[in-house]
Design an enzyme around this catalytic site. Sequence first.
Site, PDB file in Angstrom:
ATOM      1  CG  HIS A 180      -5.100 106.059  71.579  1.00  0.00           C
ATOM      2  ND1 HIS A 180      -4.038 105.370  71.035  1.00  0.00           N
ATOM      3  CD2 HIS A 180      -4.722 106.441  72.821  1.00  0.00           C
ATOM      4  CE1 HIS A 180      -3.043 105.354  71.919  1.00  0.00           C
ATOM      5  NE2 HIS A 180      -3.440 105.995  73.014  1.00  0.00           N
ATOM      6  CD  GLU A 193      -5.342 105.624  67.744  1.00  0.00           C
ATOM      7  OE1 GLU A 193      -4.328 106.300  67.941  1.00  0.00           O
ATOM      8  OE2 GLU A 193      -5.522 104.494  68.235  1.00  0.00           O
ATOM      9  CG  HIS A 241      -3.790 101.398  68.925  1.00  0.00           C
ATOM     10  ND1 HIS A 241      -3.614 102.514  69.694  1.00  0.00           N
ATOM     11  CD2 HIS A 241      -3.743 100.344  69.767  1.00  0.00           C
ATOM     12  CE1 HIS A 241      -3.460 102.151  70.955  1.00  0.00           C
ATOM     13  NE2 HIS A 241      -3.531 100.842  71.030  1.00  0.00           N
ATOM     14  CD  GLU A 257      -0.705 101.706  65.619  1.00  0.00           C
ATOM     15  OE1 GLU A 257      -1.565 102.540  65.236  1.00  0.00           O
ATOM     16  OE2 GLU A 257      -0.115 101.778  66.711  1.00  0.00           O
TER      17      GLU A 257
HETATM   18 ZN   LIG Z   1      -3.602 104.517  69.196  1.00  0.00          ZN
END
Ligand SMILES: [Zn+2]
EC number: 3.4.17.24
Length: 1149
Positions: free
Chosen positions: A849, A852, A946, A1031
């Site tokens: 992504h 990010e 992420h 994350e």
């Molecule tokens: Zn992500």
Amino acid sequence: LQCEWAGQNRCRLNSSRVLMLLGQLERLNGEAVVTDIEAIRQVTGKILHLIQTQEKTRKEIMTKGSSGMEVILTSLENTRDLQTILNILCILNELLTVGGGRRVGVFVSKGGTAIVLQLLVQSGKEASPSEELMLHLHSLLAKVGPKDRKFGIKARLNGALNVTVNLLKQNLQNHKLLLPCLQVLRVYSSNSVNAVSLGKSGVVELMFKVIGPYSKKNTTLLKVALDTLAALLKSKMNARRAVDRAHVPALLAIYQDWHRNDTRHRHMLIRKSILGCIKNITNIKLGRKAFIDADGMRILYNTSAECLPVRTLDPLVNTSSLIMRKCFPKNRLPLPTIKSVFHHPLQHVPASGPVAQLYSQPPGVDDVVDESDDNEDTEVDTENDTENEEDEKDPRNDDIETDINKLRSRQVLTRPFEELRVYERFFREFSEDFQVKALPLLIEWEGLEQPNMTLQSPCLMLCLNKWAIKSPSFRLWSNGTVSSGMKELHSIPFGICWDGVCDKLELELVQGLSQLLLDASQSVNGGCGGEGPQEESGEQAVLEVPDTAALLPLHDPDLYLVMVKGTCSVPGYTEVAYPDYFGHVAPNFREHILERVYGVQRSKIFQDIERLIHPTDILDKVVYDLDLQSCPVIDDGECLKFNSQFESGNLRKAIQVRKFEYDLVLNSDINSNHYHQWFYFEVSSMRVGVPYRFNIINCEKSNSQFNYGMQVLMYSVQDAISGSPRWVRTGSDICYYKNHFSRSSIAAGGQKGKSYYTMTFTVTFQHKDDVCYFAYHYPYTYSTLKMHLQKLRALRTPQIYYRQEQLCETLGGNCCPLLTITAMPESTGNDHICQFRNRPVVFLTARVHPGETNASWVMKGTLEFLMSSSPLAQSLRESYIFKIIPMLNPDGVINGNHRCSLSGEDLNRQWLTPSAELHPTIYHTKSLLQYLTAIGRTPLVFCDYHGHSRKKNVFMYGCSIKETVWQTNVSASSSDLQEDLGYRTLPKLLSQLAPAFSLSSCSFVVERSKESTARVVVWREIGVQRSYTMESTLCGCDQGKYKGLQIGTRELEEMGSQFCVALLRLRRLTSPLELRNHHTHLLDMESDLIETRCNITCPTTYVMEEDEPAFLEEVDYSAESDEENDPDADHAHLDPSSDPEFTHQDSLT
Ligand SMILES: [Zn+2]
């Protein structure tokens, strides 16, 4: 205990009288026909007397296990004698007056509500029912109603509504009776079906007769009538009725009257109730129109302005602002289309989904707004009963995978091995024998030609003329030379190992740089005679580039420029943003999570409303617009200059709305019409010391960490030049709220009537003639990655085995690098070679992504650790073979996308069936993993890095069948399921090692919506038990060493290196060899790791994707016109110490 027992006994003796009376009553109830009316009158009369005089007798009747309530209700049900009925009603009223909910609960559970309602209906049928009886009945119902959840239905089914309504109509002047009747009516009305039926009986009109202008009399009555009216107006039909009869201007007039006369604010609640009526009426389009026509905006704006200084009137200001936002005419985003301004035609268009839709859209369709924004009130009030709140499903559970078969690993080889065999070439380490004399690290060039460059000395002195600093982004090459420059670009060897030629090459690269600079100003080595367009000033400034190379081992501005030349962007960028060029040195000061200023959101919204009320104050001057062929460059000294035409930049349009306020519109992801969150742009021509307000007006997520203390990042070129090249958290008055720009249903995934969100922040610039950059998070471009990889490669030692290959080419023509890092074998002896080849594989990926960027910084930390010379790093390299894809979505990163690749799709939703044409990086990454499984080398750990926009800290998502099953009510007993708890170990280790990591935020539940993500597919299809998403917060931490601080690149990089340390410990725990050596100790440790977190009764909490729960800022989150759930519908916030904007935060984060 004895004492207590004695006390109870004494109580029993003393109150034996009431028990005796109840006994008598029970006997009388038992008679087939109540003949002795006198007796029952007497008994109930005596009980009433006792109750009125002795509180303890009430307790005695209501005591647990007593049948008193049943006996009394049975009598009420049986008797027809008015006096007895009145006695019993009085008894009940006395009993239920105190004791709170429990006593009412007993009454309700014994069927009291229905008995009293039936009595009401019976009495209503009489020609002239006793007023006293009606009074008592309604008083009792008014007490019971609010606490009986089924009251509304019961009243309707028993036919009680009309009895009360008729009574009201006949007694409008009888205030004694009016109050309890209204109180009961208020409860009736809270049921939506009742509201419709009451409306048909003319109750709305009736209420308008009761309410009226300011008066000190009967304020209690008035309040109840207003609340009833507000409840009735929730029905769209009723609201329409009220609009038709011109009640909107009437309500506004009443509100103004109370506002004017209630000077001491004694009746805030009445004023709030009037607003409550207006709020509900304006849920319908006609209501909003009537409100606007009646000058409602101005009235509420002005009254609110007068209320603002008095904190206790906040509920009025908040409700007013809610109404005004709702009625604010929806605006169109100032764009010709919401599709990305840049085009990248796809060779293969996905068969279905949003991209297919986009491609099948007929030309000329207005996708910015559509008829959905009219928000037609087509829905008819529901006639069905909708009271089964208890049965409402927990929405969180909807997404949990409940299909056990889908939760079981199904390591089926879906592709023939022959097809996977081509991936063998990426795993040379499995067959490497190191017997050849040649350096093992010498790897071919993969067909790329060697650049033809010559040596020059590094160039850290960059000459810029004044033009260059004023007209910011470094222009790499003039337009005339772009094409040749691009050609040269492709010849720059990225993604290759130049073993043995390394030093020479680096010097060659520098030569390339000087060429670039010559293109820009022809001035690098030969003095500073810049030839920019504004050169006429003749002023020249020699700006020393901050020597970030000294501070940042992996950064080299010159090398960066070279890397940029090899990066292919869709817009064909020719500029470089200074921050990427200079580099970022993490500041040494702490950056605290910002405390939210009281009322900030409200004041921003009021400023927005002023645009409507004072339209002449609005400039509406477009100062930057990529949709125009020649993007306007206005240089009148009256406005800021914007730019974002550089890698990862994505500003589409800037509009000066007031002298120091700008609306900014972000570009959507390419081949998409949404995903606006990431931003990166440049500002110049600022004035010093003036607060500028920036509003990004087309955000889409319903909430943001900007509401929870996160600040934007700013990079000042002046600061950089004077020795502080860094991004700093900045901005005040930051908030994120729903705005009045409508989102077309196309952009809202088919949902109608949605709005965009505004992210607003205010900045005061410190330097004159500065060039500043703003970003959502620390930028990390693809060119930066390439630069870092070059530098990392140079860190190799004879102990390190490092390979960098091109996994594949992206749709945009960029290389997706694949790294292999491990330790060289100790010797070429068989044992060592064998150990080398058979090390378990750890597979890491990041940055699928683009928005990010934090994931890249964590990855940088991991890579730096892996290439470091520390004994730990060496030990780690000796333990594993690392396969790393540091950027799964280079195209997205380069082109300033937030979520997607050039195919307009979220690559992390393509893992189930990736397409080689549309999702090459995912396709080939998955193939690598499939190959590994096919040859029996399934990775020990897979982790995809992420960033998380809604939660604090760093945490992991993993996969566990048991934990998923625990979260659902699937009957399959979890004891049937066999599962190794090893998935817990790594997160547990991380929570011990990495200060930013929070174990309690981790979740191991498999969600349906994530079935096509890397984590789930690698777990289920590839069979990696330890398959994770890691994350990292974009905001900061609320636990551990960094509690209360915003996260920076230092902390992110630390996270990446601690991840490595955790892997080393994991190796020690899982290595069979070492287990043999330290058998007991390690087994204890493993079991300890598992025990502390994994006992069956305590699975981790299920975490929703949408993470930080909806921000409950009282006013501003429910401004959707069809929003029904106003959190403060029933209780006014009178406590001035409680800030409704913020009190919920801690309990919710
Ligand atoms: Zn992500």
